[in-house]
Design a protein around this motif. Structure first.
Motif, PDB file in Angstrom:
ATOM      1  N   LEU A   1      77.632 145.525  13.283  1.00 14.51           N
ATOM      2  CA  LEU A   1      78.001 146.640  13.805  1.00 14.51           C
ATOM      3  C   LEU A   1      77.316 146.773  15.431  1.00 14.51           C
TER       4      LEU A   1
ATOM      5  N   ALA B   1      84.045 147.500  11.622  1.00  9.15           N
ATOM      6  CA  ALA B   1      82.202 146.934  11.424  1.00  9.15           C
ATOM      7  C   ALA B   1      81.599 147.694  10.563  1.00  9.15           C
ATOM      8  N   ALA B   2      81.605 149.071  10.626  1.00 10.36           N
ATOM      9  CA  ALA B   2      80.862 149.798   9.839  1.00 10.36           C
ATOM     10  C   ALA B   2      81.126 149.832   8.405  1.00 10.36           C
TER      11      ALA B   2
END
Length: 174
Positions: A41, A68-69
């Motif tokens: 992240l 990404a999160a």
């Protein structure tokens, strides 16, 4: 003659793009395998930070941040291995083509065909414009590689022809 130059140019550019794509996949695959979720992240944030400063609503940058999160460990490992395998195959194929070996063409066609099948499955399971664009690009590169193999030209032959065709004074014939 002009058609041949265009085909050879597309082949040379396709091989070079495929090599860069393979390198990017290698780096991304390694990053997914060695970084923890927070590291992924943070890396994603640093990559898209400038774009988001210019346009906070940038679709691609926000999509990357969201992905990404949401990435969990299992998905990161699977994605990392997938990218690493793809990257290694592409880099090895391109390196062999750049080395001038004509014997690599059947292997390149075979490996690119397998990767294409994987992408077609991915396209069916997760359809999207990006996947379709990659499939079309890979079909084109596969067809060009097949063509160059069938006419018996090495990458070096195609490179010389392209440079001489577009820049005759830079690379005189003979």
């Amino acid at each position: 003659m002009r058609r041949r130059l265009l085909v050879e140019t597309a082949f040379v550019l396709g091989v070079l793009v495929k090599g860069l794509d393979g390198l990017v996949e290698l780096v991304a695959g390694i990053a997914l395998l060695v970084l923890h979720q927070q590291g992924i992240l943070a890396l994603t944030r640093s990559v898209v930070a400038e774009e988001l400063r210019e346009d906070p609503h940038d679709l691609v940058a926000n999509l990357l941040l969201h992905q990404a999160a949401a990435l969990d460990h299992g998905a990161a490992v699977a994605g990392g291995l997938f990218l690493l395998l793809h990257g290694v195959v592409k880099v090895v194929i391109v390196a062999a083509l750049l080395a001038g070996s004509r014997r690599v063409y059947p292997w390149a066609v075979g490996a690119l065909s397998v990767l294409l099948v994987v992408q077609l499955v991915q396209m069916v399971l997760s359809p999207g414009i990006g996947v379709v664009a990659l499939v079309v690009l890979d079909v084109l590169i596969l067809a060009l590689t097949w063509h160059e193999w069938r006419v018996g030209r090495s990458f070096h032959d195609a490179w010389r022809s392209v440079v001489h065709g577009w820049f005759p004074r830079a690379y005189p014939s003979g």
